[in-house]
Motif scaffolding. Structure first.
Motif, PDB file in Angstrom:
ATOM      1  N   UNK A 264      24.564  20.421  -5.756  1.00 10.78           N
ATOM      2  CA  UNK A 264      23.257  20.775  -5.963  1.00 10.78           C
ATOM      3  C   UNK A 264      23.097  21.580  -7.325  1.00 10.78           C
ATOM      4  N   UNK A 265      24.294  22.372  -7.754  1.00 10.23           N
ATOM      5  CA  UNK A 265      24.360  23.238  -9.013  1.00 10.23           C
ATOM      6  C   UNK A 265      24.689  22.230 -10.140  1.00 10.23           C
ATOM      7  N   UNK A 266      25.579  21.094  -9.744  1.00 11.24           N
ATOM      8  CA  UNK A 266      25.944  20.065 -10.668  1.00 11.24           C
ATOM      9  C   UNK A 266      24.786  19.378 -11.210  1.00 11.24           C
ATOM     10  N   UNK A 267      23.714  18.805 -10.243  1.00 12.64           N
ATOM     11  CA  UNK A 267      22.630  18.384 -10.444  1.00 12.64           C
ATOM     12  C   UNK A 267      21.477  19.025 -11.326  1.00 12.64           C
ATOM     13  N   UNK A 268      21.489  20.379 -10.973  1.00 11.17           N
ATOM     14  CA  UNK A 268      20.814  21.310 -11.881  1.00 11.17           C
ATOM     15  C   UNK A 268      21.029  21.380 -13.284  1.00 11.17           C
ATOM     16  N   UNK A 269      22.530  21.364 -13.498  1.00  9.70           N
ATOM     17  CA  UNK A 269      22.893  21.190 -14.713  1.00  9.70           C
ATOM     18  C   UNK A 269      22.831  20.053 -15.599  1.00  9.70           C
ATOM     19  N   UNK A 270      22.971  19.027 -14.676  1.00  4.15           N
ATOM     20  CA  UNK A 270      22.665  17.716 -15.424  1.00  4.15           C
ATOM     21  C   UNK A 270      21.482  17.286 -15.813  1.00  4.15           C
ATOM     22  N   UNK A 271      20.443  17.749 -14.991  1.00  9.30           N
ATOM     23  CA  UNK A 271      18.898  17.431 -15.298  1.00  9.30           C
ATOM     24  C   UNK A 271      18.102  18.158 -16.236  1.00  9.30           C
ATOM     25  N   UNK A 272      17.368  17.444 -16.894  1.00  7.90           N
ATOM     26  CA  UNK A 272      16.461  17.786 -17.915  1.00  7.90           C
ATOM     27  C   UNK A 272      15.044  18.372 -17.380  1.00  7.90           C
ATOM     28  N   UNK A 273      14.238  18.967 -17.827  1.00  9.41           N
ATOM     29  CA  UNK A 273      13.029  19.562 -17.557  1.00  9.41           C
ATOM     30  C   UNK A 273      12.251  18.298 -16.977  1.00  9.41           C
ATOM     31  N   UNK A 274      12.365  17.103 -17.789  1.00  8.52           N
ATOM     32  CA  UNK A 274      11.570  16.006 -17.431  1.00  8.52           C
ATOM     33  C   UNK A 274      12.241  15.062 -15.968  1.00  8.52           C
ATOM     34  N   UNK A 275      13.287  15.443 -15.499  1.00 14.65           N
ATOM     35  CA  UNK A 275      13.891  14.612 -14.533  1.00 14.65           C
ATOM     36  C   UNK A 275      13.618  15.255 -13.247  1.00 14.65           C
ATOM     37  N   UNK A 276      13.722  14.498 -12.066  1.00 15.06           N
ATOM     38  CA  UNK A 276      13.375  15.185 -10.663  1.00 15.06           C
ATOM     39  C   UNK A 276      14.756  14.827 -10.018  1.00 15.06           C
ATOM     40  N   UNK A 277      14.863  15.929  -9.111  1.00 13.94           N
ATOM     41  CA  UNK A 277      16.143  15.956  -8.103  1.00 13.94           C
ATOM     42  C   UNK A 277      15.636  16.116  -6.762  1.00 13.94           C
ATOM     43  N   UNK A 278      16.311  15.233  -5.978  1.00 11.01           N
ATOM     44  CA  UNK A 278      15.941  15.095  -4.659  1.00 11.01           C
ATOM     45  C   UNK A 278      16.849  15.419  -3.804  1.00 11.01           C
ATOM     46  N   UNK A 279      16.854  16.127  -2.750  1.00  8.98           N
ATOM     47  CA  UNK A 279      17.798  16.842  -1.915  1.00  8.98           C
ATOM     48  C   UNK A 279      17.530  16.310  -0.464  1.00  8.98           C
ATOM     49  N   UNK A 280      18.576  15.577   0.258  1.00  7.26           N
ATOM     50  CA  UNK A 280      18.262  15.265   1.293  1.00  7.26           C
ATOM     51  C   UNK A 280      19.343  14.539   2.219  1.00  7.26           C
ATOM     52  N   UNK A 281      18.992  13.724   3.071  1.00  8.80           N
ATOM     53  CA  UNK A 281      19.773  12.904   3.986  1.00  8.80           C
ATOM     54  C   UNK A 281      20.313  13.496   5.359  1.00  8.80           C
ATOM     55  N   UNK A 282      20.044  14.970   5.505  1.00 10.86           N
ATOM     56  CA  UNK A 282      20.341  15.519   6.794  1.00 10.86           C
ATOM     57  C   UNK A 282      19.518  16.941   6.637  1.00 10.86           C
ATOM     58  N   UNK A 283      18.868  17.371   7.752  1.00 10.07           N
ATOM     59  CA  UNK A 283      18.527  18.640   8.066  1.00 10.07           C
ATOM     60  C   UNK A 283      19.279  19.631   7.519  1.00 10.07           C
ATOM     61  N   UNK A 284      20.834  19.739   7.719  1.00 17.05           N
ATOM     62  CA  UNK A 284      21.893  20.292   7.181  1.00 17.05           C
ATOM     63  C   UNK A 284      22.041  20.479   5.807  1.00 17.05           C
ATOM     64  N   UNK A 285      21.677  19.553   5.198  1.00 16.52           N
ATOM     65  CA  UNK A 285      21.845  19.544   3.605  1.00 16.52           C
ATOM     66  C   UNK A 285      20.813  20.598   3.117  1.00 16.52           C
ATOM     67  N   UNK A 286      19.703  20.224   3.356  1.00 15.73           N
ATOM     68  CA  UNK A 286      18.334  20.833   3.081  1.00 15.73           C
ATOM     69  C   UNK A 286      18.508  22.436   3.361  1.00 15.73           C
ATOM     70  N   UNK A 287      19.095  22.726   4.610  1.00 11.35           N
ATOM     71  CA  UNK A 287      19.299  23.905   4.911  1.00 11.35           C
ATOM     72  C   UNK A 287      20.106  24.906   4.133  1.00 11.35           C
ATOM     73  N   UNK A 288      21.216  24.240   3.472  1.00 10.39           N
ATOM     74  CA  UNK A 288      22.082  24.889   2.572  1.00 10.39           C
ATOM     75  C   UNK A 288      21.485  25.169   1.200  1.00 10.39           C
ATOM     76  N   UNK A 289      20.595  24.628   0.630  1.00  4.93           N
ATOM     77  CA  UNK A 289      19.954  24.784  -0.381  1.00  4.93           C
ATOM     78  C   UNK A 289      18.498  25.526  -0.516  1.00  4.93           C
ATOM     79  N   UNK A 290      18.159  25.673   0.616  1.00  5.39           N
ATOM     80  CA  UNK A 290      16.464  25.901   0.748  1.00  5.39           C
ATOM     81  C   UNK A 290      16.449  27.429   0.584  1.00  5.39           C
TER      82      UNK A 290
END
Length: 405
Positions: free
Chosen positions: A379-405
């Motif tokens: 998630x940290x890497x995605x935030x570093x790579x993304x610009x303000x005009x990008x979208x980041x989606x986090x998912x695939x598992x309840x446990x993945x969401x739980x770790x970054x929410x």
């Protein structure tokens, strides 16, 4: 024991399906019935609504609880799994069960749990039911954990039974066809208790109809609801189906003399998150860049989520993805967009799928990206790579969401 020590004991000593898999799935309700007797049958001391389904049962449960709260009732809510805190599973009017109550309950009954080899889920259901009974709730919305027929919650006699939908998931336990899974979910249908079905296929509708006839239960389809369709603060497109299911359920409660006004319904649906604290359903975590997370983790749940994600406007799409090791990736991975940058990770639980293995399998479906040692690193890497005009989606598992929410 302190609260954290109590939780450590619960998770370490008792098998839990969500973390371990097969070892926590019981083949009968013997332990649960014995526990209920031991606790003096708390499940008989409050009214309830029982909610099962492959997807949508959590959202539907929270919608029902929010509406009933707005109607002035004292409402218990039992759901699973939790995202951040175990106490999310057991709430009254949106307030989590007190830490001290959890500690005292486990301390008082620990020897019984150990002697009778209770599972995590059986013990937690007992805790919830006793808490609701002692708190004198007017009604409790009880979400099924896994399946229905053999689920530990299936000792209640509800006002209404609800089955949101049927999809292919947990095939090792529930069966590998829609009919077999529907038969397991239909196990919550009780004698002379009305049942609401959210979505059906020709196959599953036949199962539900036959089961309802056997038990002389009136069967209602959510699609037949003809009242006002109010908007909901849960913004996933898939929530429209859950709203209709909740509204059909409320309409039945009203015929059973539950006092619920139209304004209660409208306000309840508009304040689900505020009233219940629900997390992780098409939740916007950040606006620049826009970060969206969703707990969808199977084919039936991911199809509408990926459809909605495709409607987002962005320069680049970044996807932080992790899964558990019992998922059929051949059916899940083709649903994800090929034009995204992927950040593969392993959920921090024993049954999380190794990030390198996930990356290798994803490449077969032309999903390209880099693997990371943890969800947080991804998630940290995605935030570093993304610009303000990008979208980041986090998912695939309840446990993945739980770790970054």
């Amino acid at each position: 024991m302190t609260y954290m020590e109590t939780l450590d004991w619960m998770f370490a000593q008792l098998p839990m399906y969500q973390r371990q898999g097969d070892s926590a799935y019981k083949i009968n309700l013997t332990n649960t019935f014995q526990l209920a007797t031991y606790l003096q049958n708390p499940e008989t001391k409050f009214k309830s609504i029982h909610v099962a389904g492959t997807n949508g049962k959590g959202s539907t449960s929270h919608m029902l609880a929010s509406i009933l709260q707005e109607a002035g009732y004292k409402v218990g809510l039992y759901t699973s799994p939790h995202l951040k805190d175990f106490r999310e599973r057991i709430k009254i009017n949106g307030e989590k069960i007190p830490e001290q109550y959890v500690v005292d309950f486990v301390k008082k009954h620990q020897s019984y749990f150990e002697k009778n080899h209770l599972s995590f889920f059986e013990m937690t259901v007992g805790l919830a039911f006793e808490f609701f009974a002692r708190s004198s709730v007017d009604i409790a919305v009880i979400e099924v954990g896994l399946g229905g027929r053999l689920d530990s919650t299936n000792i209640i006699t509800p006002e209404v039974s609800v089955i949101t939908n049927i999809g292919i998931d947990h095939t090792r336990f529930l069966g590998d066809t829609l009919v077999k899974i529907a038969e397991e979910k239909a196990g919550i249908i009780k004698e002379n208790i009305p049942v609401v079905i959210g979505r059906t296929t020709t196959e599953t509708k036949k199962v539900f109809k036959e089961k309802a006839e056997i038990h002389r239960s009136d069967l209602y389809l959510a699609r037949d609801y003809d009242g006002e369709l109010y908007s909901c603060d849960l913004k996933g497109d898939y929530q429209r189906e859950n709203v209709r299911t909740a509204l059909q359920t409320i309409s039945i409660l009203r015929t059973k003399n539950w006092r619920i006004k139209e304004l209660d319904i409208e306000k309840g649906l508009s304040k689900v998150v505020q009233n219940t604290g629900l997390l992780g359903r098409w939740q916007i975590l950040k606006q620049t860049p826009k970060v969206i997370c969703d707990t969808a983790h199977n084919t039936d749940g991911l199809i509408p989520v990926m459809r909605q994600l495709s409607e987002e406007v962005y320069d680049r799409l970044h996807i932080v993805l992790g899964v558990v090791n019992d998922k059929d990736l051949n059916t899940i991975l083709p649903l994800f967009p090929k034009d995204a940058q992927y950040y593969f990770s392993k959920p921090d639980i024993p049954r999380g799928l190794d990030e390198k293995e996930l990356k290798e399998k994803a490449l077969k479906f032309k999903l390209n990206g880099i693997d990371y040692n943890s969800v947080k690193d991804a998630y940290k890497a995605a935030l570093q790579e993304a610009t303000d005009r990008d979208v980041i989606y986090v998912g695939g598992s309840t446990f993945v969401v739980a770790e970054i929410i």
